[in-house]
Design a protein around this motif. Structure first.
Motif, PDB file in Angstrom:
ATOM      1  N   ASP A   2       0.838  -1.203   0.000  1.00 19.37           N
ATOM      2  CA  ASP A   2       0.000   0.000   0.000  1.00 19.37           C
ATOM      3  C   ASP A   2       0.871   1.251   0.000  1.00 19.37           C
ATOM      4  O   ASP A   2       1.930   1.280   0.609  1.00 19.37           O
ATOM      5  CB  ASP A   2      -0.903   0.006   1.226  1.00 19.37           C
ATOM      6  CG  ASP A   2      -2.011  -1.028   1.088  1.00 19.37           C
ATOM      7  OD1 ASP A   2      -2.535  -1.153  -0.024  1.00 19.37           O
ATOM      8  OD2 ASP A   2      -2.318  -1.695   2.092  1.00 19.37           O
ATOM      9  N   GLU A   3       0.358   2.248  -0.666  1.00 21.74           N
ATOM     10  CA  GLU A   3       1.104   3.511  -0.694  1.00 21.74           C
ATOM     11  C   GLU A   3       0.972   4.220   0.656  1.00 21.74           C
ATOM     12  O   GLU A   3      -0.083   4.174   1.276  1.00 21.74           O
ATOM     13  CB  GLU A   3       0.538   4.397  -1.808  1.00 21.74           C
ATOM     14  CG  GLU A   3       0.812   3.828  -3.182  1.00 21.74           C
ATOM     15  CD  GLU A   3      -0.175   4.309  -4.222  1.00 21.74           C
ATOM     16  OE1 GLU A   3      -1.130   5.029  -3.868  1.00 21.74           O
ATOM     17  OE2 GLU A   3       0.018   3.961  -5.401  1.00 21.74           O
ATOM     18  N   PRO A   4       2.044   4.903   1.091  1.00 25.57           N
ATOM     19  CA  PRO A   4       1.970   5.593   2.382  1.00 25.57           C
ATOM     20  C   PRO A   4       1.208   6.912   2.253  1.00 25.57           C
ATOM     21  O   PRO A   4       1.046   7.452   1.159  1.00 25.57           O
ATOM     22  CB  PRO A   4       3.440   5.878   2.702  1.00 25.57           C
ATOM     23  CG  PRO A   4       4.100   6.001   1.365  1.00 25.57           C
ATOM     24  CD  PRO A   4       3.371   5.044   0.448  1.00 25.57           C
ATOM     25  N   ALA A   5       0.760   7.408   3.394  1.00 21.33           N
ATOM     26  CA  ALA A   5       0.210   8.770   3.452  1.00 21.33           C
ATOM     27  C   ALA A   5       1.372   9.728   3.701  1.00 21.33           C
ATOM     28  O   ALA A   5       2.331   9.393   4.406  1.00 21.33           O
ATOM     29  CB  ALA A   5      -0.804   8.887   4.573  1.00 21.33           C
ATOM     30  N   LEU A   6       1.274  10.903   3.115  1.00 25.55           N
ATOM     31  CA  LEU A   6       2.244  11.963   3.381  1.00 25.55           C
ATOM     32  C   LEU A   6       1.682  12.816   4.518  1.00 25.55           C
ATOM     33  O   LEU A   6       0.524  13.252   4.458  1.00 25.55           O
ATOM     34  CB  LEU A   6       2.443  12.812   2.121  1.00 25.55           C
ATOM     35  CG  LEU A   6       3.409  13.987   2.227  1.00 25.55           C
ATOM     36  CD1 LEU A   6       4.846  13.489   2.341  1.00 25.55           C
ATOM     37  CD2 LEU A   6       3.285  14.882   1.003  1.00 25.55           C
ATOM     38  N   ALA A   7       2.487  13.001   5.562  1.00 25.68           N
ATOM     39  CA  ALA A   7       2.021  13.765   6.726  1.00 25.68           C
ATOM     40  C   ALA A   7       2.923  14.972   6.946  1.00 25.68           C
ATOM     41  O   ALA A   7       4.143  14.878   6.824  1.00 25.68           O
ATOM     42  CB  ALA A   7       2.019  12.872   7.966  1.00 25.68           C
ATOM     43  N   VAL A  20       3.685   7.718   6.344  1.00 21.29           N
ATOM     44  CA  VAL A  20       3.059   6.846   7.347  1.00 21.29           C
ATOM     45  C   VAL A  20       2.329   5.720   6.619  1.00 21.29           C
ATOM     46  O   VAL A  20       1.536   5.969   5.708  1.00 21.29           O
ATOM     47  CB  VAL A  20       2.074   7.649   8.229  1.00 21.29           C
ATOM     48  CG1 VAL A  20       1.389   6.744   9.249  1.00 21.29           C
ATOM     49  CG2 VAL A  20       2.796   8.795   8.940  1.00 21.29           C
ATOM     50  N   SER A  21       2.622   4.480   7.021  1.00 18.71           N
ATOM     51  CA  SER A  21       2.000   3.328   6.374  1.00 18.71           C
ATOM     52  C   SER A  21       0.568   3.168   6.867  1.00 18.71           C
ATOM     53  O   SER A  21       0.162   3.799   7.850  1.00 18.71           O
ATOM     54  CB  SER A  21       2.805   2.059   6.679  1.00 18.71           C
ATOM     55  OG  SER A  21       2.779   1.822   8.068  1.00 18.71           O
ATOM     56  N   ASP A  22      -0.177   2.282   6.213  1.00 18.49           N
ATOM     57  CA  ASP A  22      -1.600   2.204   6.574  1.00 18.49           C
ATOM     58  C   ASP A  22      -1.833   1.494   7.904  1.00 18.49           C
ATOM     59  O   ASP A  22      -2.960   1.443   8.394  1.00 18.49           O
ATOM     60  CB  ASP A  22      -2.450   1.594   5.452  1.00 18.49           C
ATOM     61  CG  ASP A  22      -2.026   0.194   5.117  1.00 18.49           C
ATOM     62  OD1 ASP A  22      -1.112  -0.329   5.793  1.00 18.49           O
ATOM     63  OD2 ASP A  22      -2.613  -0.383   4.184  1.00 18.49           O
ATOM     64  N   ASP A  23      -0.761   0.965   8.523  1.00 16.94           N
ATOM     65  CA  ASP A  23      -0.914   0.482   9.898  1.00 16.94           C
ATOM     66  C   ASP A  23      -0.358   1.484  10.908  1.00 16.94           C
ATOM     67  O   ASP A  23      -0.182   1.168  12.088  1.00 16.94           O
ATOM     68  CB  ASP A  23      -0.270  -0.899  10.079  1.00 16.94           C
ATOM     69  CG  ASP A  23       1.221  -0.883   9.819  1.00 16.94           C
ATOM     70  OD1 ASP A  23       1.750   0.194   9.444  1.00 16.94           O
ATOM     71  OD2 ASP A  23       1.871  -1.925   9.998  1.00 16.94           O
ATOM     72  N   GLY A  24      -0.099   2.707  10.453  1.00 16.92           N
ATOM     73  CA  GLY A  24       0.259   3.783  11.370  1.00 16.92           C
ATOM     74  C   GLY A  24       1.732   3.858  11.732  1.00 16.92           C
ATOM     75  O   GLY A  24       2.105   4.592  12.643  1.00 16.92           O
ATOM     76  N   ARG A  25       2.569   3.107  11.011  1.00 13.17           N
ATOM     77  CA  ARG A  25       4.005   3.220  11.314  1.00 13.17           C
ATOM     78  C   ARG A  25       4.605   4.391  10.543  1.00 13.17           C
ATOM     79  O   ARG A  25       4.320   4.593   9.360  1.00 13.17           O
ATOM     80  CB  ARG A  25       4.733   1.915  10.958  1.00 13.17           C
ATOM     81  CG  ARG A  25       4.663   0.879  12.085  1.00 13.17           C
ATOM     82  CD  ARG A  25       5.332  -0.416  11.716  1.00 13.17           C
ATOM     83  NE  ARG A  25       4.761  -0.990  10.505  1.00 13.17           N
ATOM     84  CZ  ARG A  25       5.402  -1.096   9.344  1.00 13.17           C
ATOM     85  NH1 ARG A  25       6.642  -0.682   9.227  1.00 13.17           N
ATOM     86  NH2 ARG A  25       4.801  -1.621   8.302  1.00 13.17           N
ATOM     87  N   LEU A  26       5.445   5.147  11.268  1.00 12.76           N
ATOM     88  CA  LEU A  26       6.111   6.302  10.663  1.00 12.76           C
ATOM     89  C   LEU A  26       7.407   5.824  10.020  1.00 12.76           C
ATOM     90  O   LEU A  26       8.282   5.282  10.692  1.00 12.76           O
ATOM     91  CB  LEU A  26       6.393   7.337  11.756  1.00 12.76           C
ATOM     92  CG  LEU A  26       7.089   8.625  11.354  1.00 12.76           C
ATOM     93  CD1 LEU A  26       6.280   9.404  10.317  1.00 12.76           C
ATOM     94  CD2 LEU A  26       7.330   9.491  12.594  1.00 12.76           C
ATOM     95  N   GLY A  27       7.501   5.972   8.685  1.00 14.97           N
ATOM     96  CA  GLY A  27       8.730   5.575   7.990  1.00 14.97           C
ATOM     97  C   GLY A  27       9.630   6.790   7.833  1.00 14.97           C
ATOM     98  O   GLY A  27       9.939   7.475   8.806  1.00 14.97           O
ATOM     99  N   LEU A 292       2.461  13.762  13.341  1.00 17.50           N
ATOM    100  CA  LEU A 292       2.573  13.181  11.994  1.00 17.50           C
ATOM    101  C   LEU A 292       1.658  11.971  11.838  1.00 17.50           C
ATOM    102  O   LEU A 292       0.957  11.825  10.832  1.00 17.50           O
ATOM    103  CB  LEU A 292       4.032  12.761  11.713  1.00 17.50           C
ATOM    104  CG  LEU A 292       5.034  13.889  11.425  1.00 17.50           C
ATOM    105  CD1 LEU A 292       6.442  13.311  11.245  1.00 17.50           C
ATOM    106  CD2 LEU A 292       4.626  14.678  10.181  1.00 17.50           C
ATOM    107  N   VAL A 293       1.656  11.105  12.840  1.00 17.40           N
ATOM    108  CA  VAL A 293       0.813   9.902  12.764  1.00 17.40           C
ATOM    109  C   VAL A 293      -0.659  10.319  12.694  1.00 17.40           C
ATOM    110  O   VAL A 293      -1.433   9.780  11.898  1.00 17.40           O
ATOM    111  CB  VAL A 293       1.088   8.981  13.973  1.00 17.40           C
ATOM    112  CG1 VAL A 293       0.108   7.813  13.989  1.00 17.40           C
ATOM    113  CG2 VAL A 293       2.531   8.465  13.945  1.00 17.40           C
ATOM    114  N   GLY A 294      -1.030  11.316  13.490  1.00 18.07           N
ATOM    115  CA  GLY A 294      -2.413  11.780  13.489  1.00 18.07           C
ATOM    116  C   GLY A 294      -2.787  12.488  12.196  1.00 18.07           C
ATOM    117  O   GLY A 294      -3.905  12.331  11.696  1.00 18.07           O
ATOM    118  N   ALA A 295      -1.849  13.253  11.641  1.00 17.38           N
ATOM    119  CA  ALA A 295      -2.122  13.916  10.358  1.00 17.38           C
ATOM    120  C   ALA A 295      -2.394  12.868   9.285  1.00 17.38           C
ATOM    121  O   ALA A 295      -3.305  13.011   8.465  1.00 17.38           O
ATOM    122  CB  ALA A 295      -0.956  14.818   9.953  1.00 17.38           C
ATOM    123  N   ALA A 296      -1.616  11.787   9.309  1.00 20.08           N
ATOM    124  CA  ALA A 296      -1.828  10.711   8.329  1.00 20.08           C
ATOM    125  C   ALA A 296      -3.201  10.074   8.510  1.00 20.08           C
ATOM    126  O   ALA A 296      -3.857   9.682   7.533  1.00 20.08           O
ATOM    127  CB  ALA A 296      -0.732   9.645   8.480  1.00 20.08           C
TER     128      ALA A 296
END
Ligand SMILES: [Zn+2]
Length: 302
Positions: A2-7, A20-27, A292-296
């Motif tokens: 899955d594509e990550p979200a940009l936060a 941020v991945s779709d399981d909420g991990r910050l890369g 960042l996690v919340g923004a995602a």
């Protein structure tokens, strides 16, 4: 994959961008100090960090979430952060959308902190939650029935300006006796100094916590006074919103039991209604990453 979200997390001291991945991990994530300079100089920092993150994602993202210091204005997509004076009604949503090429969603930094903690931190499993930060200011955000609660303009959850002492000290908001006038780190240190705390002028809430831990009675009183204000606010907001959990982060909350023990003790006195007896008050777990996690989470259904 899955594509990550940009936060994007915009604050008065730093600007951070992450994937941020779709399981909420910050890369991938990077940050820079918020520069002194005009509106475009500040934007240039956002632009460079976002461009770098887009490259790290190979240009493939699932959406963009922006956390910004307030006040914000959701209907117009603009922000006017108190601590970034050069940005007055800055059109952040439009600028980010242009830069990234896909629509951006905006949220207050307090709301994003709350959402981040609920997704990956101390708020997991909570349904009606206040996430709040006690540091140089006092801020927060509400998650109600599992969803972020923006309010009319995006500024719901400004719990630092709940009035706990109507005849109290003037507040930066123009009012009086707000929680922030008592419980922010700088105001705690100021009160202690005014009441005879023997400390250097630059000593802040961290030194105050050290003094309290060493048994200084005045420093302990300063923490109890702040905790009393925070607990009174929590009892009020808890009753209004029928909360099941409060998560507290920020520099002052890092003092741990010094803040949390008296908050829980005073809350037990004020939160007398049956439906508030299970209200939990917990320390935040994500630290500076919560925004960042919340923004995602604004663009990933969590
Ligand atoms: Zn205020």
């Amino acid at each position: 994959m899955d594509e990550p979200a940009l936060a994007i997390d915009i604050g008065g001291t730093k600007i951070a961008v992450g994937l941020v991945s779709d399981d909420g991990r910050l890369g991938h994530h990077t940050q820079l100090p918020t520069p002194d300079g005009d509106a475009e100089a500040i934007w240039a920092v956002v632009d460079s960090l976002v461009t770098e993150a887009l490259a790290a994602a190979g240009g493939r993202i699932r959406g963009v979430g922006i956390a910004s210091a307030g006040p914000i204005d959701l209907p117009s997509g603009t922000v006017s952060p108190i601590n970034i004076t050069e940005w007055q009604r800055f059109p952040i949503v439009e600028r980010v959308t242009e830069l990234v090429g896909s629509p951006a969603r905006l949220g207050g930094d307090g709301l994003c902190m709350a959402m981040g903690e609920r997704w990956r931190g101390a708020g997991r499993g909570a349904h009606f939650m206040l996430g709040m930060v006690v540091s140089t200011g006092v801020g927060g955000g509400l998650v109600l029935d599992g969803a972020p609660y923006d309010g009319r303009t995006g500024n719901a959850g400004h719990v630092g300006h709940v009035v706990v002492d109507p005849d109290g000290a003037p507040c930066t908001c123009g009012g009086r006796g707000c929680v922030e006038t008592i419980a922010s780190g700088p105001n705690m240190a100021r009160w202690a100094r005014e009441n005879g705390w023997d400390a250097p002028p630059e000593a802040d809430a961290k030194e105050l916590a050290d003094a309290a831990n060493a048994g200084d009675p005045l420093a302990l009183r300063a923490f109890r006074r702040a905790a009393t204000a925070v607990a009174a606010m929590i009892a009020s907001v808890g009753a209004v919103c029928d909360l099941d959990r409060v998560v507290i982060g920020g520099g002052v909350a890092k003092s741990g039991a010094l803040l949390f023990d008296p908050v829980r003790e005073v809350l037990a006195v004020h939160a007398g209604l049956d439906f508030l007896h299970g209200l939990q008050v917990l320390p935040a777990e994500l630290g500076g990453d919560a925004g960042l996690v919340g923004a995602a989470s604004l663009v990933i259904s969590v």
